[in-house]
Motif scaffolding. Sequence first.
Motif, PDB file in Angstrom:
ATOM      1  N   GLN A  41       0.808   4.104  -2.936  1.00  0.00           N
ATOM      2  CA  GLN A  41       0.384   5.460  -2.578  1.00  0.00           C
ATOM      3  C   GLN A  41       1.508   6.469  -2.777  1.00  0.00           C
ATOM      4  O   GLN A  41       1.283   7.554  -3.323  1.00  0.00           O
ATOM      5  CB  GLN A  41      -0.110   5.489  -1.134  1.00  0.00           C
ATOM      6  CG  GLN A  41      -1.438   4.780  -0.925  1.00  0.00           C
ATOM      7  CD  GLN A  41      -1.926   4.842   0.508  1.00  0.00           C
ATOM      8  OE1 GLN A  41      -1.171   5.175   1.431  1.00  0.00           O
ATOM      9  NE2 GLN A  41      -3.189   4.523   0.711  1.00  0.00           N
TER      10      GLN A  41
ATOM     11  N   THR B  61       0.831  -1.209   0.000  1.00  0.00           N
ATOM     12  CA  THR B  61       0.000   0.000   0.000  1.00  0.00           C
ATOM     13  C   THR B  61       0.859   1.250   0.000  1.00  0.00           C
ATOM     14  O   THR B  61       0.582   2.215  -0.729  1.00  0.00           O
ATOM     15  CB  THR B  61      -0.931   0.005   1.223  1.00  0.00           C
ATOM     16  OG1 THR B  61      -1.775  -1.148   1.182  1.00  0.00           O
ATOM     17  CG2 THR B  61      -1.789   1.260   1.256  1.00  0.00           C
TER      18      THR B  61
ATOM     19  N   GLU C 163       1.225   9.326  -5.590  1.00  0.00           N
ATOM     20  CA  GLU C 163       1.136  10.729  -5.152  1.00  0.00           C
ATOM     21  C   GLU C 163       2.245  11.579  -5.763  1.00  0.00           C
ATOM     22  O   GLU C 163       1.995  12.692  -6.244  1.00  0.00           O
ATOM     23  CB  GLU C 163       1.177  10.796  -3.631  1.00  0.00           C
ATOM     24  CG  GLU C 163      -0.093  10.293  -2.967  1.00  0.00           C
ATOM     25  CD  GLU C 163       0.039  10.159  -1.451  1.00  0.00           C
ATOM     26  OE1 GLU C 163       1.105  10.561  -0.919  1.00  0.00           O
ATOM     27  OE2 GLU C 163      -0.909   9.670  -0.820  1.00  0.00           O
TER      28      GLU C 163
END
Length: 310
Positions: A219, A215, A223
């Motif tokens: 992420q 995860t 981002e």
Amino acid sequence: MPELPDILAYQAALEDQFVGRTLKRIDLKSPFLVRTFEPDLYDCQGKPLASIDRLGKRFVWRFDGGPVVVIHLMIAGRFHVRKPGARPKSKADLAAWHFGPKAIEGGEIDDGEIESTLMLTEASPKHRASIHVMQAGADLAEFDRGGLDVLAASLEAFADRLTAENHTLKRALTDPRAFDGIGNAYSDEVLHAAGLSPIKWTSRLSDEEIERLYTACRQTLAEWTERLVGEARERFPEKVTAFRPEMAVHGKHGKPCPVCDTAVQRIRYADNETNYCPRCQTEGKLLADRSLSRLLKGDWPKTIEELEER
């Protein structure tokens, strides 16, 4: 070395500014840059740049009716937009790509003057940046390191690749044969986001820790890619760097962790260093810096508390 978010930002900027333009001329300052003999790099001249793809950390330029150019920036290679017609003059300049106008309506190429110049530079005397010129349709498998694209991978595929060999997390994440586009900088950011030690062995990870790392990878990369690609579409990325003010720990040695305010620590080795937060990632333990801990020996602090007392 530019990592996945930086590579995708370059790709977006190059597509916006150069795809569809005719390559009018190439000024090559360093012949060593080109690592192949046939086809000739100059066969690209007079051809429109049809597309720019990514193969790991390499760029693949395809020209209509011309060869395929594979460019690897390595550690110190960078692209810069210069004034039209600028030639490579400085010590860092390697090659200038001069482009004319984009195709006019109907697909015809306007045989105008040079409108834009892209300079390839390398701020290092080691000359590691490279260009390979291949025939159109050639198999590019030799340039594919086989790294897993984390943004497109399932948790199961990620877990299988992570635990295929027993390495520290830092080494596993930065191995291009294991994962695509994660280098020194973003591995620090990923491990901080996951709350995991950079020296933890992959064989000792729990299922929950693997999922947490998966995860954090997705992420963090997503981002930063969104941020950098957005900036690149507004302004060409002239200053691609591994050290950014918004990063949590990478390049932040001695500065407060944004989560717990503990001073960020580092492990230095060769030309690289690993940055981490001892409270968020290593249960308060300081990891031994190879050079400094050997020098201090018994005086090397083992915990945050010992460090703060000193």
